[in-house]
Design a protein around this motif. Structure first.
Motif, short mmCIF file in Angstrom:
data_model
loop_
_atom_site.label_atom_id
_atom_site.label_comp_id
_atom_site.label_asym_id
_atom_site.label_seq_id
_atom_site.Cartn_x
_atom_site.Cartn_y
_atom_site.Cartn_z
N ALA A 98 0.63 8.66 -15.04
CA ALA A 98 0.34 9.46 -13.84
C ALA A 98 -1.16 9.58 -13.63
CB ALA A 98 0.98 10.84 -13.97
N VAL A 99 -1.89 9.77 -14.72
CA VAL A 99 -3.35 9.85 -14.60
C VAL A 99 -3.90 8.54 -14.04
CG1 VAL A 99 -5.49 10.04 -15.89
CG2 VAL A 99 -3.60 11.54 -16.45
N LEU A 100 -3.40 7.44 -14.57
CA LEU A 100 -3.88 6.14 -14.09
C LEU A 100 -3.57 5.96 -12.61
CD1 LEU A 100 -5.06 3.35 -14.68
CD2 LEU A 100 -2.75 2.57 -15.17
N ALA A 101 -2.35 6.31 -12.22
CA ALA A 101 -1.95 6.11 -10.82
C ALA A 101 -2.86 6.92 -9.90
CB ALA A 101 -0.50 6.52 -10.63
N LEU A 102 -3.15 8.15 -10.31
CA LEU A 102 -3.97 9.00 -9.45
C LEU A 102 -5.39 8.47 -9.33
CD1 LEU A 102 -3.03 12.70 -10.10
CD2 LEU A 102 -2.79 11.31 -8.06
N VAL A 103 -5.97 8.09 -10.47
CA VAL A 103 -7.35 7.61 -10.42
C VAL A 103 -7.41 6.30 -9.63
CG1 VAL A 103 -9.33 6.96 -11.77
CG2 VAL A 103 -7.83 8.72 -12.60
N GLY A 104 -6.38 5.47 -9.79
CA GLY A 104 -6.38 4.18 -9.10
C GLY A 104 -6.14 4.30 -7.60
N PHE A 131 -3.34 -5.89 -9.72
CA PHE A 131 -3.71 -5.62 -11.11
C PHE A 131 -3.41 -4.18 -11.49
CE2 PHE A 131 -7.16 -9.11 -10.99
CZ PHE A 131 -6.17 -10.06 -11.17
N LEU A 132 -3.67 -3.27 -10.57
CA LEU A 132 -3.40 -1.87 -10.88
C LEU A 132 -1.91 -1.65 -11.11
CD1 LEU A 132 -5.75 0.14 -8.52
CD2 LEU A 132 -5.69 0.21 -10.99
N TYR A 133 -1.09 -2.27 -10.27
CA TYR A 133 0.35 -2.18 -10.49
C TYR A 133 0.71 -2.70 -11.87
CZ TYR A 133 2.09 -1.08 -5.75
OH TYR A 133 2.40 -0.47 -4.58
N LEU A 134 0.19 -3.88 -12.19
CA LEU A 134 0.55 -4.47 -13.48
C LEU A 134 0.05 -3.60 -14.63
CD1 LEU A 134 0.05 -8.30 -12.99
CD2 LEU A 134 2.10 -6.93 -12.73
N SER A 141 3.03 10.84 -8.76
CA SER A 141 2.32 11.16 -9.99
C SER A 141 1.64 12.52 -9.88
CB SER A 141 1.28 10.09 -10.30
OG SER A 141 1.92 8.86 -10.48
N ALA A 142 1.08 12.80 -8.70
CA ALA A 142 0.43 14.09 -8.51
C ALA A 142 1.46 15.21 -8.66
CB ALA A 142 -0.22 14.15 -7.13
N VAL A 143 2.62 15.01 -8.02
CA VAL A 143 3.67 16.01 -8.15
C VAL A 143 4.07 16.17 -9.61
CG1 VAL A 143 6.06 16.53 -7.58
CG2 VAL A 143 4.54 15.64 -5.83
N ALA A 144 4.17 15.05 -10.31
CA ALA A 144 4.59 15.11 -11.71
C ALA A 144 3.57 15.87 -12.54
CB ALA A 144 4.77 13.69 -12.25
N LEU A 145 2.29 15.64 -12.28
CA LEU A 145 1.27 16.29 -13.09
C LEU A 145 1.15 17.77 -12.75
CD1 LEU A 145 -1.77 13.87 -13.38
CD2 LEU A 145 -0.16 14.56 -15.13
N ILE A 146 1.28 18.10 -11.47
CA ILE A 146 1.03 19.48 -11.08
C ILE A 146 2.27 20.35 -11.30
CG2 ILE A 146 0.38 20.99 -9.17
CD1 ILE A 146 -1.12 18.51 -8.02
N PHE A 147 3.43 19.86 -10.81
CA PHE A 147 4.63 20.68 -10.88
C PHE A 147 5.52 20.34 -12.07
CE2 PHE A 147 3.53 20.44 -6.32
CZ PHE A 147 3.21 21.78 -6.14
N ARG A 148 5.13 19.33 -12.84
CA ARG A 148 5.97 18.93 -13.97
C ARG A 148 7.40 18.63 -13.53
NH1 ARG A 148 3.40 19.99 -19.10
NH2 ARG A 148 1.30 19.38 -18.53
N HIS A 149 7.53 18.02 -12.36
CA HIS A 149 8.86 17.73 -11.83
C HIS A 149 9.34 16.42 -12.45
CE1 HIS A 149 12.08 17.02 -9.14
NE2 HIS A 149 11.82 18.09 -8.42
N PRO A 150 10.41 16.46 -13.24
CA PRO A 150 10.80 15.27 -14.01
C PRO A 150 11.17 14.08 -13.12
CG PRO A 150 12.16 17.17 -14.59
CD PRO A 150 11.30 17.60 -13.47
N MET A 158 0.83 -1.21 0.00
CA MET A 158 0.00 0.00 0.00
C MET A 158 0.85 1.25 0.00
SD MET A 158 -3.16 -1.03 2.44
CE MET A 158 -2.12 -1.53 3.77
N PHE A 159 1.96 1.19 0.75
CA PHE A 159 2.87 2.33 0.77
C PHE A 159 3.38 2.62 -0.64
CE2 PHE A 159 7.42 3.49 0.85
CZ PHE A 159 7.32 4.77 1.38
N GLY A 160 3.75 1.56 -1.35
CA GLY A 160 4.27 1.72 -2.71
C GLY A 160 3.27 2.42 -3.60
N TYR A 161 2.02 2.00 -3.49
CA TYR A 161 1.04 2.63 -4.37
C TYR A 161 0.80 4.08 -3.98
CZ TYR A 161 -2.40 2.97 -7.94
OH TYR A 161 -3.03 3.34 -9.09
N SER A 162 0.77 4.33 -2.66
CA SER A 162 0.56 5.71 -2.23
C SER A 162 1.70 6.59 -2.71
CB SER A 162 0.48 5.78 -0.70
OG SER A 162 -0.34 4.76 -0.21
#
Ligand code: HEM
Ligand SMILES: Nc1ncnc2c1ncn2[C@@H]1O[C@H](COP(=O)(O)OP(=O)(O)OP(=O)(O)O)[C@@H](O)[C@H]1O
Ligand SMILES: Nc1ncnc2c1ncn2[C@@H]1O[C@H](COP(=O)(O)OP(=O)(O)OP(=O)(O)O)[C@@H](O)[C@H]1O
Ligand SMILES: [Mg+2]
Ligand SMILES: [Mg+2]
Lengths: 255, 209, 225, 64, 225, 209
Positions: free
Chosen positions: A168-174, A145-148, A86-95, A76-80
């Motif tokens: 990133a979108v998938l990770a956030l929605v999942g 499954f979400l990880y895969l 992913s949120a940081v990547a989408l919002i701040f565009r941090h590579p 669970m930690f890994g997914y969080s």
């Protein structure tokens, strides 16, 4: 005054995102991280297998807990972590955030796998079946499954910049699934244990079992972070390889 | 088009595709009634630049701005784009296709469709399914969209592909009318677009792959 | 704006009618899946009746999955998606329009046709209204969650399976509450259970109406550039 | 000692769990390190092959 | 000739590996379908074990169906199919090569992975060999019959559902004999029943090896011109 | 190509598409070393005729015959065809694509690929995935197939589409070499193919839709 203070917040972020800085910093951190995580795991294994008593109800099978529960937590930690990155990547565009999310996925998937398999191995003696379809187990399976799916999406999209954003979108929605796993035992009737460590009124677990559990959990967590750094470094190099290859194609085209 | 003070400006534009810089430091400016013709060898970035203007590709650095247009709308919402693909559905008829795109892109579909078809010589084919059209006829239908809906910026990626001589003539007439009405055209081509006096921007002369 | 929204739905419905046979195809597929299951598990009527609500839901879910991967892909491959992105409608509404079209050509016909396979699976007639109500609440959710997967895999040539995979985890709450509502009504659980499941199902459906288009638009933005 | 390995009759389960608990993280670690090594070697090979010639084109792209 | 045949299979495998994640994706889908069914019909382990062989077969069939519609369609849409038709290999062998590629990336991985969902559905471990043997005999038939539907619907934009529909009737014998073979072995029917079903299954599979490519080639000829 | 007595003959050929007669009573004959250029307005049937020769479209009436070729092979098996689509897979690299088609169409893939890439100026791009190529680069890769595998009849449907000037030059050179080797070319175009002294067949001058 240090030069950093004159930079805007986003510039500072960008500066920190510089792969060269990250590479240098992570190179220095890696050795101590390896030592700490392996050390904790060795001590943890000793306590888990030798220096802790069997449970009065579950007998020796309780030792499965010391692998199962930390794996489940790290799943669970890994997914969080992936979702946060992913949120940081989408919002701040941090590579670096994209790379962090991408690198966390296989590690999280491995721990999810471990939680599933050790759970199944515990279920056979405890419940008499390898697998039952209750809310907790099913939601962990879905997490797997979400990880895969997340990794498959990365693999399926050719262009890394595009793949990063889609993933990133998938990770956030999942990410909705994480609280569902955590509270599934509360919401639905299940065979599975309710939380006994992280609860409002303090842990309800015996202290002699808490110690090996804590050691293993800490050890696995450090191990997770260590591998994460290794994988992120590999991703940065992979990016560089790609750039060099394309540049080679361009350069030979110019000749 | 009342906005005759329209101006499309690119400054220091760069484009990155697949991790490679296609072009950088590109600057140009086109004003109402003028056309910009993009030329250059294959792979020099003509299509990429048009997609950037159409908002369909990220701008790696630099800026792209439209002054004097409708301030409520983005650049992409004021532009027509014709790419290498025609955006046609084989199962729809010619006139249905045109009506749909006019409705989508914001024109008065019912009123403009006949004139648009006429302008591209498609009137006799109006009720045929698109799947029955030849390559050139499809391309002409894709171009008829431009006439059916007024938008000030036209982005044309090799519009003459597959067109016969008569249709190239028709396209030329339509483009000249658009410019005369104060529009802007940015077109990529390897041939002649038939726009006398257009500026030319030659891309990637050095990277001739 | 509204005109463009309905123009897009209209176009999708028309295309579905001309190429895909409209909703008829989806219904037919539904029937076939339901017909295959007894072959797989044996013809025991009691057993069939017991698993019938579940099977109907699984069939609904699968026919939704099967049609989903071409949702944006067809428009992507012929360049239409570029133009759709250049209209004045935000991508969120484009996604919502596509999802609505998908529901009208896939979900709705299935819900309307559900009594037929229900009869074939020996389902109690008195349970049909509850079952159909639950499916009617759940089917839009399947379409609106489905567009997320369709958006994520647009531009990937063999996206078919991948889109299904990415979407399935999101379908699971719909399935759980949908089946619970249907079973509760069917097997005469205390009234509260059916109502509660139905409420939860509606909540999931409403959430998906917002979440789906937003996430799908974000995915499209990522993939289109 | 025997008793220790016997695990109260659950040896098969407990020892499989611990074996997996060691093997899975280990495999992941080996894979990660090997991947890093492979990329590092590739970068080195490409950089030495290119020399200074393509430095200009090879600098990291702006957007990420 | 043989070189061209294997070149085509090789290309398809390579494309599957690069875009679709190869067989992994199919296995993943298989797992997901198997995970959905208990959610639909409830967690009763005895019930699950009873319908498990049927569920595995239906899941195999569905993952085959889902991948099938793009089999020729992808090659049609980018013009590759025209060139494939202009090679020296007869269209029958083109179809056979495509079917082989489909089996290797869809059917085979599923058969190999079958024990995992088997365990999750509480299936008796001793029944695995028989089940896998039956699936191994049946999976190629699914691919070789599947190409008929793929061939018939090539060039139709929304062929997805249609191809599935056309093919399903052909799949039914495979399903019936496959399930019968698995169930007979599982529930300890007299030895003859399992053997007989397996023989029939193999007969169907062998027939499909011939029928599939011939029919698919005829369909392609009709659709290409 | 040793068969210098090759001859492609059409007599009284007709083509029907979507229930409509596209052309009928068409006759021509092309001999080894000669080229036939098809012209005519959009929709006059140029692409349809090429597809008929390639065996990809039914012949409504009349005959189409190749004399002097390999008697074991059909006409289609001795022809190369380039249509409006490029038959490329984005996920395969340039050289993989060429190797596959050479193996499929019957050439010595490993040996011919480098020369074929070179002839179309694609050598520097050999290891790039096809998805990264620009429109003109893709078209050139589709053309490189012709060089990688020897087949006597070349059917080219608007081959110059999307090509830059340098590539049109290269294509001209390749076509001339093919003709000099005793091959036959049938090409459809709206422009100039750069084949001096080729026969021209103008289709559908009357039905200019
Ligand atoms: C494949 C089957 C199983 C899965 C997927 C699974 C999953 C999980 C997860 C995700 C957690 C973390 C919960 C949290 O902290 O919120 C957990 C904790 C736990 N599991 Fe399992 N489990 C499985 C089987 C079992 C079995 C068979 C047992 C024992 C009978 C068991 C006993 C426990 C215990 C004692 C905890 C710790 C709860 C706590 O203290 O918070 N699990 N499991
Ligand atoms: N798939 C089809 N179904 C039915 N009719 C078709 C189809 N394709 C083309 N046609 C019709 O056949 C005629 C000839 O088309 P063809 O593509 O051969 O023309 P062309 O000369 O190649 O034109 P262009 O210069 O535009 O490429 C046209 O009138 C067209 O409408
Ligand atoms: N989808 C893509 N992914 C990665 N790189 C791409 C992609 N499309 C194009 N490129 C690269 O970007 C560069 C510019 O391509 P672009 O299509 O803009 O060229 P162009 O000038 O339009 O060429 P043409 O005259 O052939 O149409 C090329 O070098 C190409 O390899
Ligand atoms: Mg271009
Ligand atoms: Mg043509």
């Amino acid at each position: 005054m240090s030069p950093m203070t004159s930079l805007s917040a986003s510039q500072r972020l960008q500066a920190f995102a510089n792969p060269a800085r990250f590479m240098a910093l992570s190179a220095r951190l890696l050795a101590p991280l390896w030592v700490v995580s392996l050390g904790l795991l060795c001590v943890g294994l000793y306590y888990a297998l030798v220096a802790s008593p069997p449970d009065y109800q579950q007998g020796e099978t309780v030792r499965i807990m010391y692998v199962h529960v930390p794996s489940a937590w790290l799943a669970m930690f890994g997914y969080s972590l992936m979702a946060a990155a992913s949120a940081v990547a989408l919002i701040f565009r941090h590579p670096l955030a994209d790379l962090c999310a991408k690198s966390a996925a296989p590690i999280g998937a491995a721990f999810t796998f471990l939680a599933l398999v050790t759970g199944a191995l515990w279920g056979k003696p405890m419940w008499g079946a390898w697998w039952v379809w209750d809310a907790r187990l099913t939601s962990v399976l879905i997490l797997f499954f979400l990880y895969l799916g997340y990794m498959a999406l990365w693999a399926a999209i050719e262009e890394p910049a595009r793949a990063a954003r889609a993933a990133a979108v998938l990770a956030l929605v999942g990410a909705i699934n994480v609280p569902i796993i955590r509270y599934s035992v509360v919401w639905w009737n299940t065979l599975h244990q309710p939380a006994s460590v992280f609860r409002m009124d303090g842990p309800t677990i015996a202290p002699e079992m808490l110690l090996p559990l804590a050691l293993m959990a800490l050890g696995f967590t450090f191990f997770f972070v260590t591998l994460l750094l290794v994988r992120m470094r590999a991703e940065i190099l992979r990016h560089r390889v790609r750039t060099l290859r394309l540049a080679r194609a361009a350069a030979s085209a110019e000749d | 088009m009342t906005t005759s003070d329209l101006r499309l400006t690119a400054s220091n534009l760069a484009c990155v595709r697949g991790g490679r810089i296609v072009f950088e430091g590109l600057s140009f400016s086109v004003t109402a009634g003028a056309a910009l013709v993009l030329t250059g060898p294959n792979g020099s970035g003509k299509s990429s630049l048009l997609r950037q203007i159409a908002g369909l590709l990220d701008i790696a650095s630099g800026t792209l701005a439209l002054d004097g247009g409708d301030p409520e709308l983005t650049l992409a919402e004021q532009a027509h784009y014709l790419g290498h693909l025609d955006a046609l559905k084989p199962a729809m008829t010619v006139v249905e296709t045109l009506r749909f795109w006019a409705a989508w892109l914001g024109g008065d579909a019912a009123a403009n469709a006949p004139a648009a078809l006429e302008s591209m010589g498609l009137a006799p084919l109006a009720d045929l399914p698109v799947g029955y059209l030849s390559a050139g006829q499809k391309r002409r239908l894709a171009l008829a969209r431009f006439v059916a809906t007024p938008r000030p910026i036209w982005l044309l990626d090799e519009p003459t592909v597959a067109l016969d001589a008569a249709s190239i003539e028709r396209l030329g007439a339509v483009m000249r009318a658009h410019l005369a009405g104060g529009g802007i055209i940015v077109g990529a081509t390897h041939l002649d677009l038939g726009l006398a006096g257009a500026q030319t921007l030659r891309l990637g002369a050095e990277a001739a792959a | 704006m509204t005109r463009a929204f309905f123009a897009l739905i209209g176009r999708d419905l028309r295309l579905a009618a001309r190429i895909g046979g409209g909703g008829g195809m989806a219904v037919f597929f539904f029937l076939v899946v339901v017909a295959v299951v007894p072959l797989g598990i044996g013809p025991d009527l009691n057993l069939l009746a017991r698993i019938a609500p579940g099977m109907l839901w699984v069939a609904l879910l699968l026919s939704s999955l099967l049609t989903l991967d071409r949702l944006f892909q067809a428009d992507y491959e012929d360049g239409s998606l570029d133009l759709l992105a250049m209209g004045r409608l935000p991508l969120e509404l484009v996604a919502a329009a596509k999802a609505t079209g998908h529901f009208l050509t896939t979900g709705l016909p299935l819900v309307v046709a559900a009594p037929l396979p229900g009869l074939m699976l020996n389902l109690e007639v008195s349970a049909f209204p509850a079952l159909m109500l639950a499916m009617l609440a759940g089917a839009p959710a399947l379409s609106f969650l489905g567009i997320i997967g369709a958006g994520l895999t647009v531009g990937i040539r063999r996206g078919g399976l991948l889109a299904s995979l990415l979407v399935l985890p999101f379908y699971i709450p719909v399935l759980i509450f949908g089946v619970a509502a249907a079973r509760a009504a069917l097997f005469g659980f205390p009234d509260g259970v059916a109502g509660q499941s139905l409420t939860l199902l509606c909540a999931v459906a409403l959430a998906s109406l917002v979440l789906g288009p937003v996430a799908a638009a974000a995915a499209l933005r990522a993939n289109l550039r | 000692m025997e008793e220790f390995f016997h695990m109260g009759g659950y040896a098969a389960y407990v020892w499989t769990v611990y074996a997996l608990g060691v093997v899975v993280p280990l495999a992941l670690a080996v894979h990660s390190i090997a991947d890093y090594g492979r990329q590092a070697r590739l970068v080195e090979a490409l950089e030495s092959e290119a020399g200074g010639r393509i430095r200009r084109a090879a600098r990291p792209e702006q957007d990420r």
